[in-house]
Design a protein around this motif. Structure first.
Motif, PDB file in Angstrom:
ATOM      1  N   UNK A  24      40.001  16.528  13.224  1.00 24.80           N
ATOM      2  CA  UNK A  24      40.197  16.824  14.782  1.00 24.80           C
ATOM      3  C   UNK A  24      40.219  15.449  15.389  1.00 24.80           C
ATOM      4  N   UNK A  25      39.638  14.329  15.107  1.00 20.99           N
ATOM      5  CA  UNK A  25      39.666  13.179  15.618  1.00 20.99           C
ATOM      6  C   UNK A  25      41.490  12.491  15.492  1.00 20.99           C
ATOM      7  N   UNK A  26      41.804  12.603  14.176  1.00 18.90           N
ATOM      8  CA  UNK A  26      43.193  12.165  13.917  1.00 18.90           C
ATOM      9  C   UNK A  26      44.274  12.803  14.589  1.00 18.90           C
ATOM     10  N   UNK A  27      44.197  14.299  14.665  1.00 22.44           N
ATOM     11  CA  UNK A  27      45.089  15.129  15.376  1.00 22.44           C
ATOM     12  C   UNK A  27      45.705  15.952  14.190  1.00 22.44           C
ATOM     13  N   UNK A  28      45.743  15.575  12.887  1.00 18.94           N
ATOM     14  CA  UNK A  28      46.533  16.354  12.048  1.00 18.94           C
ATOM     15  C   UNK A  28      46.034  16.024  10.423  1.00 18.94           C
ATOM     16  N   UNK A  29      46.123  16.895   9.573  1.00 22.67           N
ATOM     17  CA  UNK A  29      45.731  16.362   8.171  1.00 22.67           C
ATOM     18  C   UNK A  29      46.741  15.615   7.597  1.00 22.67           C
ATOM     19  N   UNK A  30      46.438  14.878   6.564  1.00 25.79           N
ATOM     20  CA  UNK A  30      47.290  14.163   5.847  1.00 25.79           C
ATOM     21  C   UNK A  30      46.750  13.300   4.745  1.00 25.79           C
ATOM     22  N   UNK A  31      47.441  12.997   3.777  1.00 24.42           N
ATOM     23  CA  UNK A  31      47.133  12.256   2.745  1.00 24.42           C
ATOM     24  C   UNK A  31      46.199  10.831   3.003  1.00 24.42           C
ATOM     25  N   UNK A  32      46.780  10.116   3.955  1.00 15.94           N
ATOM     26  CA  UNK A  32      46.208   8.876   4.144  1.00 15.94           C
ATOM     27  C   UNK A  32      44.683   9.265   4.805  1.00 15.94           C
ATOM     28  N   UNK A  33      44.741  10.258   5.608  1.00 14.42           N
ATOM     29  CA  UNK A  33      43.226  10.508   6.235  1.00 14.42           C
ATOM     30  C   UNK A  33      42.420  11.108   5.058  1.00 14.42           C
ATOM     31  N   UNK A  34      42.865  11.729   4.010  1.00 14.70           N
ATOM     32  CA  UNK A  34      42.129  12.004   3.032  1.00 14.70           C
ATOM     33  C   UNK A  34      41.540  11.064   2.112  1.00 14.70           C
ATOM     34  N   UNK A  35      42.428   9.982   1.860  1.00 12.83           N
ATOM     35  CA  UNK A  35      41.984   8.906   1.246  1.00 12.83           C
ATOM     36  C   UNK A  35      40.938   8.034   1.906  1.00 12.83           C
ATOM     37  N   UNK A  36      41.320   8.084   3.305  1.00 11.23           N
ATOM     38  CA  UNK A  36      40.165   7.298   4.098  1.00 11.23           C
ATOM     39  C   UNK A  36      38.726   7.817   3.856  1.00 11.23           C
ATOM     40  N   UNK A  37      38.843   9.401   3.967  1.00 11.04           N
ATOM     41  CA  UNK A  37      37.721  10.118   3.917  1.00 11.04           C
ATOM     42  C   UNK A  37      36.970   9.705   2.526  1.00 11.04           C
ATOM     43  N   UNK A  38      37.871   9.803   1.332  1.00 10.77           N
ATOM     44  CA  UNK A  38      37.119   9.546   0.146  1.00 10.77           C
ATOM     45  C   UNK A  38      36.718   8.097   0.147  1.00 10.77           C
ATOM     46  N   UNK A  39      37.303   7.319   0.704  1.00  6.03           N
ATOM     47  CA  UNK A  39      36.799   5.591   0.626  1.00  6.03           C
ATOM     48  C   UNK A  39      35.348   5.629   1.168  1.00  6.03           C
ATOM     49  N   UNK A  40      35.221   6.462   2.249  1.00  6.05           N
ATOM     50  CA  UNK A  40      34.018   6.433   3.036  1.00  6.05           C
ATOM     51  C   UNK A  40      32.891   7.302   2.072  1.00  6.05           C
ATOM     52  N   UNK A  41      33.361   8.106   1.251  1.00 11.17           N
ATOM     53  CA  UNK A  41      32.583   8.891   0.454  1.00 11.17           C
ATOM     54  C   UNK A  41      31.852   7.897  -0.523  1.00 11.17           C
ATOM     55  N   UNK A  42      32.822   7.168  -1.168  1.00 12.81           N
ATOM     56  CA  UNK A  42      32.319   6.338  -2.062  1.00 12.81           C
ATOM     57  C   UNK A  42      31.394   5.050  -1.438  1.00 12.81           C
ATOM     58  N   UNK A  43      31.780   4.514  -0.371  1.00 13.06           N
ATOM     59  CA  UNK A  43      31.051   3.586   0.369  1.00 13.06           C
ATOM     60  C   UNK A  43      29.607   4.176   0.572  1.00 13.06           C
ATOM     61  N   UNK A  44      29.470   5.176   1.054  1.00 10.33           N
ATOM     62  CA  UNK A  44      28.096   5.569   1.418  1.00 10.33           C
ATOM     63  C   UNK A  44      27.515   5.985   0.029  1.00 10.33           C
ATOM     64  N   UNK A  45      27.912   6.350  -0.973  1.00 10.24           N
ATOM     65  CA  UNK A  45      27.432   6.442  -2.532  1.00 10.24           C
ATOM     66  C   UNK A  45      26.986   5.135  -2.879  1.00 10.24           C
ATOM     67  N   UNK A  46      27.902   4.197  -2.795  1.00 13.62           N
ATOM     68  CA  UNK A  46      27.547   2.750  -3.431  1.00 13.62           C
ATOM     69  C   UNK A  46      26.888   1.952  -2.678  1.00 13.62           C
TER      70      UNK A  46
END
Length: 193
Positions: A9-31
């Motif tokens: 919603x913030x970015x305006x579209x879905x894409x692989x880069x956004x998904x990768x950034x989301x997964x980076x956040x997921x891992x940072x939150x976990x670690x």
């Protein structure tokens, strides 16, 4: 943690880069045990200015305006996360072996973004792209990134400056970013002239 849909919603579209950034956040939150940064509790130094950064802004609350997002545009999918309250940090570097992008999608991307794709090629590209996004989101974050030690020093807290008037152009400039030349403040652009 905010959802991938929030990032879209913030970015305006879905894409692989956004998904990768989301997964980076997921891992940072976990670690690091991170949560959304209301102020500067979490800091991110990113080594790209790509779509990945928008996910970091939405999920972790790191923004340039708050002074807790720093972009070094080195073209690397690498992100250093810092937690101020306990001085912990990590650097996440995208794992090239996990980049299982369909070669046909890579080929079609050139045509689509150059405007030379047919309607069918455009449709095929977007279908493959959505499959790739789903694959990224379904992949455990630990497989997408190599966890390393952060190498950049934790930046200081954001500073708020008084404004002064540039003696050359007459525009306002932050006092701490205006060198004084012959006793008068000069903004960086005027200094470069």
């Amino acid at each position: 943690m905010k959802s991938f849909d929030d990032a879209v919603e913030f970015h305006g579209h879905t894409c692989g880069g956004l998904a990768l950034g989301y997964k980076a956040c997921e891992l940072a939150v976990e670690k690091l045990g991170l949560s959304f940064s209301e102020d500067e509790e979490v800091v991110c130094i990113t080594e790209t200015d790509s779509c990945t950064v928008d996910a970091i802004q939405v999920v972790l609350g790191c923004t340039a305006g708050k002074g807790n997002l720093f972009i070094n545009n080195w073209g690397k999918n690498a992100f250093s996360f810092y937690r101020r309250d306990n001085d912990t940090s990590i650097r996440l570097v995208a794992n090239p072996e996990s980049r299982n992008e369909d070669p046909k999608m890579t080929e079609l991307r050139q045509k689509v973004f150059s405007g030379k794709a047919t309607y069918e090629e455009d449709e095929q590209y977007h279908a493959l792209s959505h499959e790739w996004i789903d694959t990224i989101l379904a992949t455990p974050a630990e497989k997408l990134f190599t966890v390393k030690e952060a190498v950049e020093l934790l930046p200081g807290r954001a500073r708020i400056y008084n404004n002064v008037i540039c003696s050359v152009c007459g525009e306002q400039v932050a006092e701490g970013l205006a060198p004084v030349i012959d006793g008068k403040p000069v903004c960086i652009p005027c200094l470069r002239k």
